[in-house]
Motif scaffolding. Structure first.
Motif, PDB file in Angstrom:
ATOM      1  N   PHE A 202       0.811  -1.229   0.000  1.00  0.00           N
ATOM      2  CA  PHE A 202       0.000   0.000   0.000  1.00  0.00           C
ATOM      3  C   PHE A 202       0.843   1.278   0.000  1.00  0.00           C
ATOM      4  CE2 PHE A 202      -3.207  -3.033   1.210  1.00  0.00           C
ATOM      5  CZ  PHE A 202      -4.401  -2.494   0.755  1.00  0.00           C
ATOM      6  N   ASN A 203       2.083   1.164   0.473  1.00  0.00           N
ATOM      7  CA  ASN A 203       2.923   2.354   0.651  1.00  0.00           C
ATOM      8  C   ASN A 203       3.926   2.566  -0.482  1.00  0.00           C
ATOM      9  OD1 ASN A 203       5.689   3.347   2.593  1.00  0.00           O
ATOM     10  ND2 ASN A 203       3.915   4.635   2.263  1.00  0.00           N
ATOM     11  N   ARG A 204       4.112   1.531  -1.333  1.00  0.00           N
ATOM     12  CA  ARG A 204       5.090   1.678  -2.428  1.00  0.00           C
ATOM     13  C   ARG A 204       4.583   2.721  -3.432  1.00  0.00           C
ATOM     14  NH1 ARG A 204       4.049  -3.657  -6.179  1.00  0.00           N
ATOM     15  NH2 ARG A 204       1.825  -3.339  -6.269  1.00  0.00           N
ATOM     16  N   TYR A 205       5.518   3.213  -4.273  1.00  0.00           N
ATOM     17  CA  TYR A 205       5.198   4.277  -5.236  1.00  0.00           C
ATOM     18  C   TYR A 205       4.115   3.846  -6.222  1.00  0.00           C
ATOM     19  CZ  TYR A 205       5.926   7.900  -8.716  1.00  0.00           C
ATOM     20  OH  TYR A 205       5.745   8.934  -9.582  1.00  0.00           O
ATOM     21  N   PRO A 206       3.103   4.605  -6.515  1.00  0.00           N
ATOM     22  CA  PRO A 206       2.656   5.811  -5.811  1.00  0.00           C
ATOM     23  C   PRO A 206       1.851   5.427  -4.552  1.00  0.00           C
ATOM     24  CG  PRO A 206       1.244   5.356  -7.717  1.00  0.00           C
ATOM     25  CD  PRO A 206       2.252   4.269  -7.669  1.00  0.00           C
ATOM     26  N   ASP A 271      10.674  20.637 -11.849  1.00  0.00           N
ATOM     27  CA  ASP A 271       9.453  20.763 -12.656  1.00  0.00           C
ATOM     28  C   ASP A 271       9.037  19.450 -13.325  1.00  0.00           C
ATOM     29  OD1 ASP A 271       8.995  23.359 -12.032  1.00  0.00           O
ATOM     30  OD2 ASP A 271      10.258  24.153 -13.651  1.00  0.00           O
ATOM     31  N   ASP A 272      10.056  18.622 -13.658  1.00  0.00           N
ATOM     32  CA  ASP A 272       9.723  17.357 -14.321  1.00  0.00           C
ATOM     33  C   ASP A 272       9.468  16.231 -13.315  1.00  0.00           C
ATOM     34  OD1 ASP A 272      12.254  17.101 -13.364  1.00  0.00           O
ATOM     35  OD2 ASP A 272      13.184  16.466 -15.233  1.00  0.00           O
ATOM     36  N   GLU A 273       9.190  16.601 -12.062  1.00  0.00           N
ATOM     37  CA  GLU A 273       8.876  15.650 -10.966  1.00  0.00           C
ATOM     38  C   GLU A 273      10.090  14.851 -10.487  1.00  0.00           C
ATOM     39  OE1 GLU A 273       5.471  13.109 -10.795  1.00  0.00           O
ATOM     40  OE2 GLU A 273       4.312  14.803 -10.087  1.00  0.00           O
ATOM     41  N   ARG A 274      11.297  15.242 -10.972  1.00  0.00           N
ATOM     42  CA  ARG A 274      12.476  14.560 -10.445  1.00  0.00           C
ATOM     43  C   ARG A 274      12.880  15.246  -9.148  1.00  0.00           C
ATOM     44  NH1 ARG A 274      17.120  14.068 -14.575  1.00  0.00           N
ATOM     45  NH2 ARG A 274      16.549  16.204 -15.002  1.00  0.00           N
ATOM     46  N   LEU A 275      13.643  14.528  -8.328  1.00  0.00           N
ATOM     47  CA  LEU A 275      14.084  15.080  -7.039  1.00  0.00           C
ATOM     48  C   LEU A 275      15.569  15.383  -7.104  1.00  0.00           C
ATOM     49  CD1 LEU A 275      12.226  12.429  -4.898  1.00  0.00           C
ATOM     50  CD2 LEU A 275      11.514  14.787  -5.172  1.00  0.00           C
ATOM     51  N   MET A 276      15.952  16.510  -6.484  1.00  0.00           N
ATOM     52  CA  MET A 276      17.349  16.931  -6.535  1.00  0.00           C
ATOM     53  C   MET A 276      17.856  17.221  -5.115  1.00  0.00           C
ATOM     54  SD  MET A 276      18.808  20.226  -8.578  1.00  0.00           S
ATOM     55  CE  MET A 276      18.687  21.360  -7.211  1.00  0.00           C
ATOM     56  N   GLU A 299      11.180   9.809  -8.005  1.00  0.00           N
ATOM     57  CA  GLU A 299      10.984   9.303  -6.641  1.00  0.00           C
ATOM     58  C   GLU A 299      11.115   7.775  -6.569  1.00  0.00           C
ATOM     59  OE1 GLU A 299       7.228  10.281  -4.864  1.00  0.00           O
ATOM     60  OE2 GLU A 299       7.900   9.682  -2.882  1.00  0.00           O
ATOM     61  N   TYR A 300      10.503   7.079  -7.522  1.00  0.00           N
ATOM     62  CA  TYR A 300      10.546   5.605  -7.469  1.00  0.00           C
ATOM     63  C   TYR A 300      11.979   5.095  -7.659  1.00  0.00           C
ATOM     64  CZ  TYR A 300      10.660   5.566 -12.612  1.00  0.00           C
ATOM     65  OH  TYR A 300      11.015   5.753 -13.919  1.00  0.00           O
ATOM     66  N   ALA A 302      14.791   6.758  -6.703  1.00  0.00           N
ATOM     67  CA  ALA A 302      15.503   7.032  -5.446  1.00  0.00           C
ATOM     68  C   ALA A 302      15.107   6.015  -4.379  1.00  0.00           C
ATOM     69  CB  ALA A 302      15.190   8.447  -4.968  1.00  0.00           C
ATOM     70  N   ALA A 303      13.806   5.676  -4.329  1.00  0.00           N
ATOM     71  CA  ALA A 303      13.336   4.679  -3.358  1.00  0.00           C
ATOM     72  C   ALA A 303      13.986   3.329  -3.643  1.00  0.00           C
ATOM     73  CB  ALA A 303      11.821   4.564  -3.430  1.00  0.00           C
ATOM     74  N   ARG A 304      14.117   3.011  -4.935  1.00  0.00           N
ATOM     75  CA  ARG A 304      14.720   1.735  -5.317  1.00  0.00           C
ATOM     76  C   ARG A 304      16.191   1.672  -4.864  1.00  0.00           C
ATOM     77  NH1 ARG A 304      14.616   0.771 -11.454  1.00  0.00           N
ATOM     78  NH2 ARG A 304      12.409   1.177 -11.241  1.00  0.00           N
ATOM     79  N   VAL A 305      16.921   2.792  -5.027  1.00  0.00           N
ATOM     80  CA  VAL A 305      18.338   2.820  -4.613  1.00  0.00           C
ATOM     81  C   VAL A 305      18.443   2.532  -3.113  1.00  0.00           C
ATOM     82  CG1 VAL A 305      20.379   4.289  -4.365  1.00  0.00           C
ATOM     83  CG2 VAL A 305      19.064   4.376  -6.462  1.00  0.00           C
ATOM     84  N   ILE A 306      17.561   3.166  -2.327  1.00  0.00           N
ATOM     85  CA  ILE A 306      17.612   2.969  -0.865  1.00  0.00           C
ATOM     86  C   ILE A 306      17.311   1.509  -0.510  1.00  0.00           C
ATOM     87  CG2 ILE A 306      16.501   3.589   1.335  1.00  0.00           C
ATOM     88  CD1 ILE A 306      16.347   6.449   0.355  1.00  0.00           C
ATOM     89  N   ILE A 307      16.336   0.915  -1.203  1.00  0.00           N
ATOM     90  CA  ILE A 307      16.000  -0.489  -0.915  1.00  0.00           C
ATOM     91  C   ILE A 307      17.154  -1.415  -1.333  1.00  0.00           C
ATOM     92  CG2 ILE A 307      14.407  -2.389  -1.482  1.00  0.00           C
ATOM     93  CD1 ILE A 307      12.164  -0.246  -1.525  1.00  0.00           C
ATOM     94  N   ILE A 308      17.808  -1.102  -2.447  1.00  0.00           N
ATOM     95  CA  ILE A 308      18.969  -1.917  -2.877  1.00  0.00           C
ATOM     96  C   ILE A 308      20.087  -1.824  -1.827  1.00  0.00           C
ATOM     97  CG2 ILE A 308      20.814  -2.136  -4.620  1.00  0.00           C
ATOM     98  CD1 ILE A 308      18.707  -1.334  -6.731  1.00  0.00           C
ATOM     99  N   LEU A 309      20.301  -0.612  -1.311  1.00  0.00           N
ATOM    100  CA  LEU A 309      21.315  -0.430  -0.255  1.00  0.00           C
ATOM    101  C   LEU A 309      20.979  -1.282   0.958  1.00  0.00           C
ATOM    102  CD1 LEU A 309      22.101   3.360  -0.099  1.00  0.00           C
ATOM    103  CD2 LEU A 309      23.584   1.501  -0.752  1.00  0.00           C
TER     104      LEU A 309
END
Lengths: 328, 90
Positions: A202-206, A271-276, A299-300, A302-309
């Motif tokens: 329920f919490n995964r992107y989006p 503006d393109d919904e990317r995070l910096m 966002e998805y 960046a979330a994936r990188v954290i989960i891989i870590l």
């Protein structure tokens, strides 16, 4: 083994059934949050962690019926989770200060001490073997649960990161329990795994729901309790490396305990919904900001990188379990 | 993506190796340490505890410094690349 499997299934089904009800209730009561990392700024129901606590309570109840000799252990585990959950719920409804919240989470370790479900001989570390921290260990238990619950609470920057990384840690603790033959660790890990999987769905992107502090603090305390009650302290330290990293960098750059709302945002939405990552030297140096230093990501991603870590530190933690087994 | 993950994997490996080496050092050097000119066992225990505590603090400090330097270096490098790409476009 069938008992453990039933525990897992019950926790999963109860959480799965209660999550939509919790979401509906929170929406009706106006307990919602804005997903700030999206341009449309969707309104998402908060406190989805309540469904996780309901799931954990159900699986613990079933586990204590199936294995009555472990009732005391299960009770201390559930009580620790509930105390942290209550602190989280208070914080969700009426925000607590940056000092009060960690202080209140210190109480989540009390049930383990009061019910004497920990091993008084002290933790076991790889290479060293069993330590003789008989006097300091009870104090460390209280601190450990406060650290794990707050570390998990601080590691919720993107959709699915808190639930995803905690699922990885739980699986790591489960595998390590198998390696070290810690039956209590296996049972407790399975009690929390089902509800965590539901939260991730329920919490995964989006995100359709936010766990809220009620979810993150209770899950953090539950994982800390598994580490203590399953004698998996060294394994947990390594598995928690991304969370420790995130909390430690944030605190060391800010030089004090801080609440997310008080500090400058470490991440900026483009503006393109990317995070910096923000170059603002006043912003805390969080794991999300460090990951985004290489350039903007969705966002998805960046979330994936954290989960891989988290998976990589999980592999190191399992290796630590092997080293511990060789030592003892 | 791989570069981002690789940086962290290296940091994680470094931190993990330091932890294992630190544990070995505590077990093999600090715990069996005998100080002949100090007779009081409690004082020796406090010295051992403080030395081990200092090792933990050193471990945390190293961890923080590595990440801090990595972050600001990466941010600077990335900005330079962006600037170069922009000037090339113009």
């Amino acid at each position: 083994m069938i008992n453990e499997f039933v525990t897992l299934i019950v926790g999963f089904i109860v959480s799965l059934l209660s999550m939509p009800l919790v979401m509906k209730f929170m929406k009706k009561k106006g307990i919602v949050g804005i997903d700030v990392h999206k341009k449309s700024k969707p309104v998402i129901p908060e406190m989805g962690g309540i469904a996780v606590i309901i799931g954990i309570a159900a699986s613990v109840t079933i586990a204590s019926v199936l294995t009555p000799e472990k009732t005391r252990l299960l009770l201390s585990f559930l009580a620790s989770t509930l105390i942290a959950g209550v602190v989280g719920a208070i914080d969700d409804l009426k925000p607590l200060s940056a000092r009060v919240k960690p202080f209140l989470t210190l109480f989540s370790g009390m049930p383990i001490l009061m019910l004497c479900t920990y091993d008084p001989r002290g933790p076991i570390f790889p290479i060293i073997g069993r330590t003789r921290l008989t006097i300091v260990y009870p104090i460390l238990i209280i601190v450990a649960l406060a650290v794990t619950s707050n570390a998990v609470n601080m590691m919720d920057p993107f959709n699915g990161t808190m639930s995803g990384t905690c699922t990885v840690i739980t699986v790591t603790l489960l595998i390590s329990s198998f390696i070290l033959g810690r039956n209590d660790g296996i049972l407790l890990s399975l009690c929390i795994l089902g509800p965590l999987l539901v939260l991730y769905l329920f919490n995964r992107y989006p995100a359709k729901v936010f766990p809220g502090d009620v979810g993150s603090l209770s899950v953090g305390a539950a994982l800390g309790a598994i580490a203590i009650l399953g004698h998996l302290e060294a394994v947990a330290i390594v598995a928690f490396a991304p969370q420790i990293m995130n909390g430690f960098y944030g605190l060391s750059t800010m030089g004090r305990l801080y609440e997310r709302r008080e500090a400058a945002r470490p991440v900026v939405l483009l503006d393109d919904e990317r995070l910096m990552a923000t170059p603002d030297p006043e912003a805390p140096l969080t794991l999300a900001r460090i990951i985004l230093a290489h350039g903007p990501l969705y966002e998805y991603e960046a979330a994936r990188v954290i989960i891989i870590l988290s998976i990589i530190s999980g592999i190191l933690a399992i290796f630590t379990a092997y080293l511990t087994k060789v030592t003892i | 993506m791989i570069r981002r993950i690789l940086d962290f994997v290296l940091v994680l490996l470094f931190v993990w190796t330091c932890m294992i080496m630190g544990l070995w050092l505590i077990n093999e050097v600090i715990v069996p340490l005998e100080i002949p000119w100090i007779k009081n066992r409690a004082v020796i225990a406090i010295i051992k505890l403080m030395t081990s505590g200092s090792l933990v603090l050193l471990w945390l400090w190293l961890w923080r410094e590595v990440i801090k330097r990595m972050f600001w270096h990466t941010l600077k490098t990335h900005k330079n690349i962006e600037r170069r790409l922009k000037s090339d476009k113009n």
